[in-house]
Enzyme design. Structure first.
Site, PDB file in Angstrom:
ATOM      1  N   ARG A   1      74.255  34.976  49.749  1.00  0.00           N
ATOM      2  CA  ARG A   1      72.703  34.598  49.817  1.00  0.00           C
ATOM      3  C   ARG A   1      72.213  35.802  49.335  1.00  0.00           C
ATOM      4  O   ARG A   1      72.830  37.061  49.592  1.00  0.00           O
ATOM      5  CB  ARG A   1      72.116  34.389  51.097  1.00  0.00           C
ATOM      6  CG  ARG A   1      72.948  33.119  51.676  1.00  0.00           C
ATOM      7  CD  ARG A   1      72.032  32.634  53.047  1.00  0.00           C
ATOM      8  NE  ARG A   1      72.794  31.540  53.603  1.00  0.00           N
ATOM      9  CZ  ARG A   1      73.788  31.359  54.605  1.00  0.00           C
ATOM     10  NH1 ARG A   1      74.421  32.251  54.962  1.00  0.00           N
ATOM     11  NH2 ARG A   1      74.131  30.209  54.990  1.00  0.00           N
TER      12      ARG A   1
ATOM     13  N   LYS B   1      72.609  34.277  57.840  1.00  0.00           N
ATOM     14  CA  LYS B   1      71.416  33.400  58.008  1.00  0.00           C
ATOM     15  C   LYS B   1      71.579  32.689  59.491  1.00  0.00           C
ATOM     16  O   LYS B   1      72.507  32.288  60.111  1.00  0.00           O
ATOM     17  CB  LYS B   1      71.406  32.335  57.241  1.00  0.00           C
ATOM     18  CG  LYS B   1      70.173  31.140  57.323  1.00  0.00           C
ATOM     19  CD  LYS B   1      70.288  29.900  56.243  1.00  0.00           C
ATOM     20  CE  LYS B   1      69.046  29.221  56.366  1.00  0.00           C
ATOM     21  NZ  LYS B   1      69.135  28.343  55.259  1.00  0.00           N
TER      22      LYS B   1
ATOM     23  N   HIS C   1      70.568  32.928  43.378  1.00  0.00           N
ATOM     24  CA  HIS C   1      70.814  31.772  44.279  1.00  0.00           C
ATOM     25  C   HIS C   1      71.908  31.007  43.408  1.00  0.00           C
ATOM     26  O   HIS C   1      72.842  29.906  43.898  1.00  0.00           O
ATOM     27  CB  HIS C   1      69.969  30.816  44.783  1.00  0.00           C
ATOM     28  CG  HIS C   1      70.185  30.136  45.872  1.00  0.00           C
ATOM     29  ND1 HIS C   1      70.707  30.782  47.213  1.00  0.00           N
ATOM     30  CD2 HIS C   1      70.448  28.768  46.329  1.00  0.00           C
ATOM     31  CE1 HIS C   1      70.965  29.966  48.098  1.00  0.00           C
ATOM     32  NE2 HIS C   1      70.867  28.875  47.602  1.00  0.00           N
TER      33      HIS C   1
ATOM     34  N   ARG D   1      75.743  31.411  43.712  1.00  0.00           N
ATOM     35  CA  ARG D   1      76.327  30.722  44.997  1.00  0.00           C
ATOM     36  C   ARG D   1      76.598  29.302  44.604  1.00  0.00           C
ATOM     37  O   ARG D   1      77.646  28.712  44.862  1.00  0.00           O
ATOM     38  CB  ARG D   1      75.041  30.565  46.116  1.00  0.00           C
ATOM     39  CG  ARG D   1      75.489  30.157  47.370  1.00  0.00           C
ATOM     40  CD  ARG D   1      74.441  30.628  48.353  1.00  0.00           C
ATOM     41  NE  ARG D   1      74.744  29.691  49.881  1.00  0.00           N
ATOM     42  CZ  ARG D   1      75.499  30.325  50.595  1.00  0.00           C
ATOM     43  NH1 ARG D   1      76.104  31.322  50.439  1.00  0.00           N
ATOM     44  NH2 ARG D   1      75.554  29.445  51.994  1.00  0.00           N
TER      45      ARG D   1
ATOM     46  N   HIS E   1      78.306  28.425  55.734  1.00  0.00           N
ATOM     47  CA  HIS E   1      77.655  27.238  56.337  1.00  0.00           C
ATOM     48  C   HIS E   1      78.259  26.989  57.904  1.00  0.00           C
ATOM     49  O   HIS E   1      79.311  26.855  57.948  1.00  0.00           O
ATOM     50  CB  HIS E   1      77.922  25.607  55.600  1.00  0.00           C
ATOM     51  CG  HIS E   1      77.068  25.861  54.179  1.00  0.00           C
ATOM     52  ND1 HIS E   1      77.359  25.003  53.299  1.00  0.00           N
ATOM     53  CD2 HIS E   1      76.043  26.587  53.635  1.00  0.00           C
ATOM     54  CE1 HIS E   1      76.666  25.122  52.168  1.00  0.00           C
ATOM     55  NE2 HIS E   1      75.767  26.149  52.554  1.00  0.00           N
TER      56      HIS E   1
ATOM     57  N   TYR F   1      77.215  19.601  47.950  1.00  0.00           N
ATOM     58  CA  TYR F   1      78.002  19.611  46.925  1.00  0.00           C
ATOM     59  C   TYR F   1      78.813  18.174  46.694  1.00  0.00           C
ATOM     60  O   TYR F   1      79.857  18.078  46.153  1.00  0.00           O
ATOM     61  CB  TYR F   1      79.257  20.727  47.204  1.00  0.00           C
ATOM     62  CG  TYR F   1      78.347  22.025  46.948  1.00  0.00           C
ATOM     63  CD1 TYR F   1      78.114  22.579  45.852  1.00  0.00           C
ATOM     64  CD2 TYR F   1      78.216  22.781  48.211  1.00  0.00           C
ATOM     65  CE1 TYR F   1      77.251  23.600  45.651  1.00  0.00           C
ATOM     66  CE2 TYR F   1      77.723  23.785  48.032  1.00  0.00           C
ATOM     67  CZ  TYR F   1      76.996  24.571  47.009  1.00  0.00           C
ATOM     68  OH  TYR F   1      76.345  25.594  46.722  1.00  0.00           O
TER      69      TYR F   1
END
Length: 344
Positions: free
Chosen positions: A182, A207, A275, A278, A301, A311
Site C-alpha cells: 500500500r 492496515k 495503487h 498492487r 489481506h 481478484y
C-alpha cells in the site's frame, strides 16, 4: 488535453466551488457531500489519507464519465440512507457542472453522459457487485522509464541533486512493483527496515494495525542501494524530501507524483497510480498460478474473501490459458477419435 493547461487538485477545486455558495446551510450540506466524494475518489485511486493536512494529488482532469455512476454504487455499499445518497449526489452534480462551465474537466469528459449513466444506475434494481478497476497493462513501463533516465555525471550541486532525485524515483517504483505494498506502507519505510537495501524482507504494521511482511526483489534492493549510496545524510526515513522539509519522509501525495510524472510521459491511462502496482502484481501472480492463499499473504489481506472478491476476474484469464493448453480444435478432436478407433 493541452500540455500547458493547469488543472486544480480536487481539494483546491472543492474549496473554490464552496466559496461560491452564499447560503451557509447549503454550503455546509455540499461540503459533507463533496467530502464523501473525495473519500470515494481517494479509495478508488488507492490514495490513503490519515489527516486533514494530507492533500489529495488527484486533479480534476482525471475524473471520468463513470464517476457519478460509481459514486452511486459506492454510497450504496456504504449503507448510506436514500436521502443522504440523493443529497450527496446532488452536491457532486452541481460541482461537476461548475467544473464543466470553467473547462476544468478533461476534454473527453461528457457531463451529459455522466448524468445519463447515473440515471441508468439508479433505475437498476439489482445487487451491486464489486467492480474491478482495470490496470493499464503497460504499467511496468513506469519502472523502465526511470531506469532509462540518464543520470547527470557532474559534481556540481545541481547535477548531484538531480541525480539523487532520479535514483530516489527508481527506488520508489521498484519498491512499489516488488512489494505490492500500500502507498502508506511504502511511505513509512525506514533505512533500518530495509538495511539500506541489503534486506529483502520487511516487517511493519499495516492496515488496521496488523503485522505485515513485504518482500523486495533483487532489482528493488539494488535500486535502494544505489539511492542510499548517493545520499550524504543520516536521516532515518527511506524515501525523504530532498528540498523543502529536507529529511522528512515523503507523503503519499509525493509518491503519487513520482508515478504520475512517468504516466504522463509515457501516455499511460490517467487512472494509473501507485495503487495500480498492487493490483497489477496480484493479478499477474494469480494468472501465473500462484495460490490464492499466497496472494492473500503477499497483499496483507486479513480475510481471504477480500482477495477472492477483488481478484475474481483473474479466473477468466486462468480459464482462457487452460483452454488454450488443453482444448482441442474440431479437426484435432476428429483426429483423436480416429486414433482411438485404430487402437481398438
Amino acid at each position: 488535453m493541452s500540455e500547458s493547461k493547469h488543472y486544480p487538485t480536487l481539494d483546491n477545486a472543492k474549496a473554490q466551488f464552496l466559496a461560491t455558495i452564499q447560503a451557509e446551510r447549503t454550503s455546509e450540506t455540499y461540503r459533507w457531500g463533496l467530502n464523501a466524494f473525495q473519500r470515494f475518489v481517494q479509495e478508488r485511486m488507492g490514495i490513503e489519507t490519515t489527516g486533514q493536512d494530507d492533500e489529495s494529488p488527484y486533479s480534476t482532469d482525471q475524473l471520468q464519465d463513470d464517476v457519478l455512476e460509481e459514486l452511486y454504487y459506492w454510497l450504496t455499499q456504504q449503507n448510506k440512507s436514500p436521502q443522504t445518497t440523493r443529497t450527496y449526489l446532488s452536491a457532486v452534480r452541481r460541482f461537476l457542472s461548475w467544473l464543466d462551465a470553467r473547462e476544468l474537466l478533461a476534454e473527453d469528459f461528457q457531463l451529459s453522459k455522466a448524468l445519463n449513466r447515473l440515471r441508468a444506475a439508479q433505475g437498476t434494481k439489482r445487487s451491486i457487485p464489486y467492480k474491478h478497476r482495470r490496470v493499464d497493462p503497460e504499467l511496468p513501463a513506469v519502472v523502465t522509464y526511470y531506469d532509462n533516465l540518464p543520470l547527470p555525471d557532474g559534481e556540481d550541486r545541481t547535477s548531484k541533486a538531480e541525480r539523487l532525485k532520479i535514483l530516489r524515483a527508481r527506488a520508489v517504483v521498484h519498491t512499489l512493483y516488488a512489494s505490492g505494498g500500500r502507498v502508506s506502507e511504502v511511505a513509512s519505510l525506514t533505512r533500518e527496515m530495509v538495511l539500506d537495501g541489503r534486506h529483502d524482507e520487511v516487517h511493519l504494521v499495516g492496515k488496521g494495525g496488523q503485522p505485515r511482511v513485504i518482500l523486495l526483489t533483487t532489482e528493488a534492493m539494488s535500486a535502494i542501494q544505489a539511492y542510499i549510496a548517493e545520499r550524504d545524510d543520516d536521516f532515518p526515513g527511506l524515501f525523504i524530501s530532498l528540498g523543502r522539509g529536507r529529511g522528512k519522509s515523503l507523503g503519499r501525495g509525493t509518491l503519487w507524483s513520482v508515478v504520475k510524472k512517468a504516466v504522463v510521459a509515457l501516455g499511460l491511462h490517467r487512472s494509473t497510480s501507485p495503487h495500480s502496482f498492487r493490483h497489477f502484481r496480484a493479478t499477474q501472480l494469480l494468472n501465473e498460478g500462484m495460490p490464492l492463499e499466497s496472494v492473500q499473504a503477499y497483499l496483507g489481506h486479513q480475510d481471504i474473501s477480500t482477495t477472492r472478491t477483488v481478484y475474481a476476474h483473474t479466473r477468466t484469464a486462468v480459464l482462457r490459458d487452460q483452454l488454450s493448453t488443453f482444448g482441442r480444435t474440431p479437426a484435432e478432436a476428429l483426429e483423436d477419435l480416429e486414433a482411438r478407433r485404430r487402437r481398438k
